[in-house]
Design a protein around this motif. Structure first.
Motif, PDB file in Angstrom:
ATOM      1  N   ARG A   7       0.801  -1.235   0.000  1.00 30.58           N
ATOM      2  CA  ARG A   7       0.000   0.000   0.000  1.00 30.58           C
ATOM      3  C   ARG A   7       0.828   1.276   0.000  1.00 30.58           C
ATOM      4  O   ARG A   7       0.299   2.360  -0.193  1.00 30.58           O
ATOM      5  N   GLY A   8       2.130   1.167   0.244  1.00 25.96           N
ATOM      6  CA  GLY A   8       2.950   2.348   0.411  1.00 25.96           C
ATOM      7  C   GLY A   8       2.942   2.780   1.867  1.00 25.96           C
ATOM      8  O   GLY A   8       2.088   2.363   2.647  1.00 25.96           O
ATOM      9  N   THR A   9       3.875   3.620   2.234  1.00 25.42           N
ATOM     10  CA  THR A   9       3.939   4.085   3.614  1.00 25.42           C
ATOM     11  C   THR A   9       2.913   5.178   3.851  1.00 25.42           C
ATOM     12  O   THR A   9       2.438   5.817   2.898  1.00 25.42           O
ATOM     13  N   PRO A  10       2.568   5.435   5.118  1.00 25.77           N
ATOM     14  CA  PRO A  10       1.626   6.527   5.404  1.00 25.77           C
ATOM     15  C   PRO A  10       2.118   7.870   4.873  1.00 25.77           C
ATOM     16  O   PRO A  10       1.339   8.672   4.349  1.00 25.77           O
ATOM     17  N   GLU A  11       3.417   8.110   4.985  1.00 25.70           N
ATOM     18  CA  GLU A  11       3.972   9.381   4.508  1.00 25.70           C
ATOM     19  C   GLU A  11       3.815   9.518   2.994  1.00 25.70           C
ATOM     20  O   GLU A  11       3.463  10.595   2.487  1.00 25.70           O
ATOM     21  N   GLU A  12       4.044   8.443   2.265  1.00 25.06           N
ATOM     22  CA  GLU A  12       3.862   8.477   0.806  1.00 25.06           C
ATOM     23  C   GLU A  12       2.404   8.719   0.439  1.00 25.06           C
ATOM     24  O   GLU A  12       2.095   9.432  -0.512  1.00 25.06           O
ATOM     25  N   HIS A  73      -5.637   3.910  11.305  1.00 25.09           N
ATOM     26  CA  HIS A  73      -4.253   3.771  10.876  1.00 25.09           C
ATOM     27  C   HIS A  73      -3.333   4.533  11.836  1.00 25.09           C
ATOM     28  O   HIS A  73      -3.786   5.082  12.843  1.00 25.09           O
ATOM     29  N   VAL A  74      -2.067   4.587  11.520  1.00 24.48           N
ATOM     30  CA  VAL A  74      -1.078   5.091  12.462  1.00 24.48           C
ATOM     31  C   VAL A  74      -1.288   6.556  12.835  1.00 24.48           C
ATOM     32  O   VAL A  74      -0.990   6.979  13.961  1.00 24.48           O
ATOM     33  N   PHE A 192      -6.951   1.347   6.746  1.00 28.18           N
ATOM     34  CA  PHE A 192      -5.928   1.589   5.738  1.00 28.18           C
ATOM     35  C   PHE A 192      -5.369   2.996   5.859  1.00 28.18           C
ATOM     36  O   PHE A 192      -5.897   3.842   6.580  1.00 28.18           O
ATOM     37  N   PHE A 193      -4.298   3.269   5.095  1.00 27.54           N
ATOM     38  CA  PHE A 193      -3.774   4.616   4.987  1.00 27.54           C
ATOM     39  C   PHE A 193      -4.727   5.425   4.113  1.00 27.54           C
ATOM     40  O   PHE A 193      -5.682   4.897   3.554  1.00 27.54           O
ATOM     41  N   LEU A 194      -4.433   6.703   3.934  1.00 28.56           N
ATOM     42  CA  LEU A 194      -5.389   7.617   3.306  1.00 28.56           C
ATOM     43  C   LEU A 194      -5.775   7.206   1.891  1.00 28.56           C
ATOM     44  O   LEU A 194      -6.952   7.044   1.582  1.00 28.56           O
ATOM     45  N   LEU A 195      -4.803   7.011   0.989  1.00 28.13           N
ATOM     46  CA  LEU A 195      -5.141   6.699  -0.399  1.00 28.13           C
ATOM     47  C   LEU A 195      -5.810   5.337  -0.557  1.00 28.13           C
ATOM     48  O   LEU A 195      -6.808   5.225  -1.277  1.00 28.13           O
ATOM     49  N   PRO A 196      -5.314   4.259   0.091  1.00 25.07           N
ATOM     50  CA  PRO A 196      -6.040   2.992  -0.012  1.00 25.07           C
ATOM     51  C   PRO A 196      -7.471   3.094   0.500  1.00 25.07           C
ATOM     52  O   PRO A 196      -8.377   2.473  -0.052  1.00 25.07           O
TER      53      PRO A 196
END
Length: 262
Positions: A7-12, A73-74, A192-196
């Motif tokens: 999914r990529g990192t949260p920062e990404e 998420h984080v 999930f992180f924002l984009l997912p």
């Protein structure tokens, strides 16, 4: 590590949100999105509404239901959902927001963006719940649009367009259950992180539109319709009287219709 790889990192995820919203509007005409950052240029708030949802709201019951649910998420935060109901009481998603918490500041920001996407100064007056609130809003409306105010006062009775003076059916929507149902559908996505998470929302929206498009012909006769649908049906009924109808199967209510309905 495996989740970050997929999914990529949260920062990404946060760093790509501007380009993601740009592509969202490019591929979905008339969609609206806003990204708010703080003084350090870090993500603060997000709002987006699909053009199809905004357009379709004109045929929905004129009640907007809002609610918030915590993200898991984080970086945590809160997902805000604005939803409505169609004439057959199906839930109708309108807009989504991501904020840092259910605070007055974040709710005010979300409501202002929602108003910009779906309302106007006139509808603010029309939707006021109390006479005192209506008077304040209408005074501002009159100063800004004097010719429109003069037309309303001369030609249209206020009880026909202002909620606080209206004596008819208000659709009996008094709870946030509809928004909570949308939140329930997104229960897993909130981890999930924002984009997912937004990807899941888009997929769920697509499923919703496709499902109701296929079932449109199966919806039973409705006794009370919103004004937009009433007007369209009245127009089509007049045109339909000129068509030639031949009964094929009386048991299954099947007919053959000859002619063109414009």
């Amino acid at each position: 590590m495996a989740a970050n790889e997929v999914r990529g990192t949260p920062e990404e995820s946060f760093s790509m949100i501007h380009s993601y919203m740009y592509m969202l509007k490019l591929k979905n005409p008339d969609s609206v999105s806003y990204v708010e950052v703080d003084a350090a240029k870090r993500f603060k708030y997000l709002f987006f509404a699909f053009g199809a949802s905004i357009e379709g709201f004109t045929a929905m019951r004129k009640v907007i239901i809002v609610d918030g649910t915590h993200l898991k998420h984080v970086y945590s935060g809160v997902l805000l959902v604005a939803t409505g109901q169609d004439p057959d009481r199906h839930h109708y998603p309108i807009a989504f927001g991501v904020v840092d918490g259910e605070k007055e500041e974040s709710w005010t920001w979300f409501m202002n963006k929602l108003r910009d996407a779906c309302a106007s100064k006139f509808t603010e007056c029309a939707h006021a719940y109390t006479v005192a609130e209506f008077d304040d809003l209408y005074e501002s409306f009159s100063r800004r649009y004097p010719s429109a105010a003069a037309y309303l006062e001369k030609s249209v009775e206020v009880r026909k367009w202002a909620r606080c003076y209206f004596e008819g059916d208000r659709y009996n929507v008094n709870t946030t259950n509809a928004a909570k149902s949308i939140n329930g559908v997104l229960r897993k996505a909130r981890k999930f992180f924002l984009l997912p998470m937004i990807d899941v929302i888009i997929k769920k929206m697509a499923e919703w539109f496709n499902k109701h498009r296929k079932k449109a012909a199966e919806i039973p006769v409705i006794k009370k319709l919103v004004p937009t649908v009433e007007k369209e049906l009245s127009k089509r009924c007049l045109e339909a009287r000129c068509l030639d109808v031949v009964e094929i199967n009386s048991f299954h209510l099947e007919y053959n219709v000859n002619g063109v309905l414009i």
